[in-house]
Design a protein around this motif. Structure first.
Motif, PDB file in Angstrom:
ATOM      1  N   ARG A  33       0.802  -1.219   0.000  1.00  0.00           N
ATOM      2  CA  ARG A  33       0.000   0.000   0.000  1.00  0.00           C
ATOM      3  C   ARG A  33       0.835   1.269   0.000  1.00  0.00           C
ATOM      4  O   ARG A  33       0.303   2.363  -0.153  1.00  0.00           O
ATOM      5  N   ARG A  34       2.112   1.128   0.259  1.00  0.00           N
ATOM      6  CA  ARG A  34       2.943   2.319   0.300  1.00  0.00           C
ATOM      7  C   ARG A  34       4.334   2.019  -0.236  1.00  0.00           C
ATOM      8  O   ARG A  34       4.912   0.979   0.082  1.00  0.00           O
ATOM      9  N   VAL A  35       4.840   2.916  -1.043  1.00  0.00           N
ATOM     10  CA  VAL A  35       6.225   2.826  -1.516  1.00  0.00           C
ATOM     11  C   VAL A  35       6.809   4.227  -1.391  1.00  0.00           C
ATOM     12  O   VAL A  35       6.308   5.165  -2.007  1.00  0.00           O
ATOM     13  N   ASP A  36       7.847   4.380  -0.579  1.00  0.00           N
ATOM     14  CA  ASP A  36       8.417   5.711  -0.359  1.00  0.00           C
ATOM     15  C   ASP A  36       9.488   6.072  -1.371  1.00  0.00           C
ATOM     16  O   ASP A  36       9.756   7.253  -1.580  1.00  0.00           O
ATOM     17  N   ALA A  37      10.116   5.062  -1.967  1.00  0.00           N
ATOM     18  CA  ALA A  37      11.142   5.323  -2.988  1.00  0.00           C
ATOM     19  C   ALA A  37      11.440   4.023  -3.717  1.00  0.00           C
ATOM     20  O   ALA A  37      11.131   2.936  -3.216  1.00  0.00           O
ATOM     21  N   ILE A  38      12.027   4.158  -4.897  1.00  0.00           N
ATOM     22  CA  ILE A  38      12.437   2.973  -5.667  1.00  0.00           C
ATOM     23  C   ILE A  38      13.922   3.097  -5.990  1.00  0.00           C
ATOM     24  O   ILE A  38      14.383   4.129  -6.480  1.00  0.00           O
ATOM     25  N   LEU A  39      14.662   2.042  -5.684  1.00  0.00           N
ATOM     26  CA  LEU A  39      16.080   1.961  -6.044  1.00  0.00           C
ATOM     27  C   LEU A  39      16.184   1.056  -7.266  1.00  0.00           C
ATOM     28  O   LEU A  39      15.654  -0.054  -7.251  1.00  0.00           O
ATOM     29  N   PHE A  40      16.853   1.529  -8.309  1.00  0.00           N
ATOM     30  CA  PHE A  40      16.976   0.713  -9.513  1.00  0.00           C
ATOM     31  C   PHE A  40      18.378   0.129  -9.633  1.00  0.00           C
ATOM     32  O   PHE A  40      19.372   0.822  -9.441  1.00  0.00           O
ATOM     33  N   THR A  41      18.419  -1.166  -9.978  1.00  0.00           N
ATOM     34  CA  THR A  41      19.714  -1.834 -10.162  1.00  0.00           C
ATOM     35  C   THR A  41      20.275  -1.544 -11.546  1.00  0.00           C
ATOM     36  O   THR A  41      21.474  -1.359 -11.714  1.00  0.00           O
ATOM     37  N   HIS A  42      19.382  -1.551 -12.561  1.00  0.00           N
ATOM     38  CA  HIS A  42      19.771  -1.270 -13.945  1.00  0.00           C
ATOM     39  C   HIS A  42      18.501  -1.102 -14.766  1.00  0.00           C
ATOM     40  O   HIS A  42      17.391  -1.272 -14.239  1.00  0.00           O
ATOM     41  N   GLY A  43      18.664  -0.785 -16.037  1.00  0.00           N
ATOM     42  CA  GLY A  43      17.517  -0.370 -16.825  1.00  0.00           C
ATOM     43  C   GLY A  43      16.921  -1.417 -17.748  1.00  0.00           C
ATOM     44  O   GLY A  43      16.176  -1.061 -18.668  1.00  0.00           O
ATOM     45  N   HIS A  44      17.201  -2.701 -17.533  1.00  0.00           N
ATOM     46  CA  HIS A  44      16.574  -3.714 -18.391  1.00  0.00           C
ATOM     47  C   HIS A  44      15.066  -3.754 -18.130  1.00  0.00           C
ATOM     48  O   HIS A  44      14.602  -3.481 -17.017  1.00  0.00           O
TER      49      HIS A  44
END
Ligand SMILES: [Zn+2]
Ligand SMILES: [Zn+2]
Ligand SMILES: [Zn+2]
Length: 239
Positions: free
Chosen positions: A51-62
């Motif tokens: 129900r909640r996501v405060d931020a997204i960390l991306f490993t790579h762009g695939h």
């Protein structure tokens, strides 16, 4: 796998039903972070009541790691704010290209666009009070990022850990590591390579992720060393 009748794809064990690779981290400071936002994000959020996501960390762009980004719209609406997204420069470039309509001023505004704030990762940083340590790894020839948060490290789509990153992985409680299949692969650890990396890192517990259908859950887990297992969708680990 689409159109496959192998034992894993036909298995009735729910742990053999795999969505694309991602993880949600609840920090000690009561924040909810996603690592990657794959095409199954919406189904995963519904299935596990995210129900909640405060931020997204991306490993790579695939695509299997970013193509759920449009569904961030629902979190924008519920949380009344844009979504902080972190990644290395190449990943942010991939996101801007794949989601060009989001960043095009000519696109009509309104409820149909995710609100994303992109931030470049250039070393350790804090989100709220949570320290986030990027861990440079290789995905074939491409340098990508894993992340360490306290005693937890998440390294997906990894085929090589450079010498300078091993010290960042000392003293872990939980390591999540990519293990694609038995046979070697150019851009992912095989099961044997992943077991070897886990042995060297020596966390208290290791969960493999990003397996393909070559690795059935129960039979593979049965022959892994103690403290090493395959993760499965919905697995929750308390640290
Ligand atoms: Zn199959
Ligand atoms: Zn990848
Ligand atoms: Zn991947």
């Amino acid at each position: 796998m689409i159109g496959c009748d192998c034992a894993t794809c036909r298995s009735t064990d729910p742990r053999d039903k795999r969505w694309r690779t991602s993880v949600r981290v609840e920090t000690d400071h009561d924040q909810s972070l996603l690592i990657d936002a794959g095409p199954d994000l919406r189904a995963q959020a519904l299935a596990f009541d995210v129900r909640r996501v405060d931020a997204i960390l991306f490993t790579h762009g695939h695509s299997d790691h970013i193509f759920g980004l449009d569904d961030v719209r629902r979190f924008n609406a519920m949380q009344r704010g844009s979504m902080p997204c972190y990644g290395d420069p190449m990943t942010l470039r991939d996101i801007r290209r794949a989601f060009a309509y989001v960043f095009d001023a000519a696109t009509p505004r309104g409820g149909g666009l995710p609100q994303l704030d992109l931030y470049e990762v250039a070393g350790s940083f804090c989100f709220g009070r949570q320290e986030i340590i990027p861990v440079p790894i290789f995905h074939g020839d491409r340098a990508i990022l894993g992340y360490r948060l306290g005693g937890f490290a998440y390294l997906t789509d990894c085929s090589r850990i450079p010498e300078s990153s091993w010290p960042l992985l000392e003293g872990l409680d939980l390591l999540v590591l990519d293990a694609l299949r038995e046979a070697r692969h150019r851009t992912h650890f095989s099961l044997t390579e992943a077991v070897e990396a886990a042995r060297r890192i020596a966390p208290r517990r290791t969960c493999f992720t990003h397996m393909c259908h070559d690795l059935p859950h129960a039979a593979t887990c049965a022959r892994l060393p103690e403290g090493v297992e395959l993760a499965y969708d919905g697995l929750v680990v308390d640290l």
